[in-house]
Design a protein around this motif. Structure first.
Motif, PDB file in Angstrom:
ATOM      1  N   ASN A 297      89.213 -51.743  57.251  1.00  0.00           N
ATOM      2  CA  ASN A 297      90.655 -51.774  57.024  1.00  0.00           C
ATOM      3  C   ASN A 297      91.179 -53.208  57.054  1.00  0.00           C
ATOM      4  N   LYS A 298      90.747 -53.997  58.031  1.00  0.00           N
ATOM      5  CA  LYS A 298      91.182 -55.400  58.129  1.00  0.00           C
ATOM      6  C   LYS A 298      90.702 -56.221  56.930  1.00  0.00           C
ATOM      7  N   ILE A 299      89.498 -55.963  56.482  1.00  0.00           N
ATOM      8  CA  ILE A 299      88.972 -56.680  55.318  1.00  0.00           C
ATOM      9  C   ILE A 299      89.815 -56.347  54.087  1.00  0.00           C
ATOM     10  N   LYS A 300      90.142 -55.082  53.925  1.00  0.00           N
ATOM     11  CA  LYS A 300      90.924 -54.677  52.756  1.00  0.00           C
ATOM     12  C   LYS A 300      92.354 -55.200  52.806  1.00  0.00           C
ATOM     13  N   GLU A 301      92.884 -55.418  54.012  1.00  0.00           N
ATOM     14  CA  GLU A 301      94.219 -56.003  54.160  1.00  0.00           C
ATOM     15  C   GLU A 301      94.227 -57.457  53.702  1.00  0.00           C
ATOM     16  N   ASN A 302      93.115 -58.152  53.870  1.00  0.00           N
ATOM     17  CA  ASN A 302      93.004 -59.558  53.496  1.00  0.00           C
ATOM     18  C   ASN A 302      92.103 -59.652  52.267  1.00  0.00           C
TER      19      ASN A 302
ATOM     20  N   GLU B  22      86.624 -62.944  62.540  1.00  0.00           N
ATOM     21  CA  GLU B  22      86.624 -64.395  62.767  1.00  0.00           C
ATOM     22  C   GLU B  22      85.539 -65.074  61.938  1.00  0.00           C
ATOM     23  N   VAL B  23      84.346 -64.495  61.924  1.00  0.00           N
ATOM     24  CA  VAL B  23      83.245 -65.064  61.130  1.00  0.00           C
ATOM     25  C   VAL B  23      83.598 -65.023  59.648  1.00  0.00           C
ATOM     26  N   LEU B  24      84.137 -63.897  59.179  1.00  0.00           N
ATOM     27  CA  LEU B  24      84.502 -63.765  57.761  1.00  0.00           C
ATOM     28  C   LEU B  24      85.573 -64.768  57.345  1.00  0.00           C
ATOM     29  N   CYS B  25      86.499 -65.048  58.238  1.00  0.00           N
ATOM     30  CA  CYS B  25      87.577 -65.989  57.917  1.00  0.00           C
ATOM     31  C   CYS B  25      87.099 -67.442  57.892  1.00  0.00           C
ATOM     32  N   ASN B  26      85.997 -67.729  58.577  1.00  0.00           N
ATOM     33  CA  ASN B  26      85.529 -69.111  58.702  1.00  0.00           C
ATOM     34  C   ASN B  26      84.263 -69.437  57.917  1.00  0.00           C
ATOM     35  N   ASN B  27      83.711 -68.453  57.215  1.00  0.00           N
ATOM     36  CA  ASN B  27      82.460 -68.672  56.487  1.00  0.00           C
ATOM     37  C   ASN B  27      82.466 -67.867  55.196  1.00  0.00           C
ATOM     38  N   LYS B  28      81.722 -68.350  54.216  1.00  0.00           N
ATOM     39  CA  LYS B  28      81.540 -67.584  52.990  1.00  0.00           C
ATOM     40  C   LYS B  28      80.395 -66.617  53.237  1.00  0.00           C
ATOM     41  N   ILE B  29      80.715 -65.326  53.262  1.00  0.00           N
ATOM     42  CA  ILE B  29      79.726 -64.290  53.521  1.00  0.00           C
ATOM     43  C   ILE B  29      79.530 -63.481  52.244  1.00  0.00           C
ATOM     44  N   ASP B  30      78.279 -63.279  51.857  1.00  0.00           N
ATOM     45  CA  ASP B  30      77.957 -62.508  50.661  1.00  0.00           C
ATOM     46  C   ASP B  30      77.717 -61.034  50.962  1.00  0.00           C
ATOM     47  N   LEU B  31      77.147 -60.760  52.132  1.00  0.00           N
ATOM     48  CA  LEU B  31      76.750 -59.401  52.479  1.00  0.00           C
ATOM     49  C   LEU B  31      77.144 -59.112  53.919  1.00  0.00           C
ATOM     50  N   LEU B  32      77.787 -57.966  54.125  1.00  0.00           N
ATOM     51  CA  LEU B  32      78.163 -57.517  55.466  1.00  0.00           C
ATOM     52  C   LEU B  32      77.383 -56.254  55.772  1.00  0.00           C
ATOM     53  N   LEU B  33      76.659 -56.268  56.875  1.00  0.00           N
ATOM     54  CA  LEU B  33      75.919 -55.101  57.351  1.00  0.00           C
ATOM     55  C   LEU B  33      76.485 -54.776  58.720  1.00  0.00           C
ATOM     56  N   SER B  34      77.157 -53.618  58.836  1.00  0.00           N
ATOM     57  CA  SER B  34      77.891 -53.328  60.063  1.00  0.00           C
ATOM     58  C   SER B  34      77.618 -51.935  60.591  1.00  0.00           C
ATOM     59  N   ASP B  35      77.571 -51.854  61.904  1.00  0.00           N
ATOM     60  CA  ASP B  35      77.564 -50.578  62.595  1.00  0.00           C
ATOM     61  C   ASP B  35      78.954 -49.953  62.408  1.00  0.00           C
ATOM     62  N   ILE B  36      79.042 -48.650  62.566  1.00  0.00           N
ATOM     63  CA  ILE B  36      80.341 -47.981  62.480  1.00  0.00           C
ATOM     64  C   ILE B  36      80.979 -47.864  63.860  1.00  0.00           C
ATOM     65  N   ILE B  37      80.191 -47.448  64.840  1.00  0.00           N
ATOM     66  CA  ILE B  37      80.744 -47.169  66.166  1.00  0.00           C
ATOM     67  C   ILE B  37      80.499 -48.360  67.082  1.00  0.00           C
TER      68      ILE B  37
END
Length: 102
Positions: free
Chosen positions: A67-72, A41-56
């Motif tokens: 996977n969702k990012i690569k689909e879009n 939701e955040v990615l779809c509504n904002n210009k994000i340069d860097l994503l730092l994410s937990d895996i689990i």
């Protein structure tokens, strides 16, 4: 805060989010999410340069999020992605590596 750069930090532990937000807020406009679903939701509504994410995480783990990012493909436009985890499961790491290469 540098309004020209933005970071999305995704982690289901609020203390981790708070520490990382404090660390990055001088150099980035900081967005946070507690799971992959919120992150999309955040990615779809904002210009994000860097994503730092937990895996689990519940409700959309790091593999699901990637996977969702690569689909879009629009979400991938100049997005740099970094993953972190305190509980490295070899299968999750292999999935992230496979998605990153393809």
């Amino acid at each position: 805060m540098n309004e020209n750069k933005s970071i999305l930090i995704v982690d289901d532990q609020e203390d981790i989010l708070s520490i990382l937000e404090d660390f990055f807020e001088m150099d980035y406009q900081v967005f946070t999410a507690i799971n992959g679903t919120e992150a999309i939701e955040v990615l779809c509504n904002n210009k994000i340069d860097l994503l730092l994410s937990d895996i689990i995480m519940p409700n959309g783990d790091g593999v699901w999020l990637l996977n969702k990012i690569k689909e879009n493909k629009e979400l991938l436009n100049n997005l740099k992605i970094f993953y972190m985890t305190g509980q490295a499961h070899e299968a999750d790491i292999q999935k992230i590596e496979e998605y990153a290469i393809t």
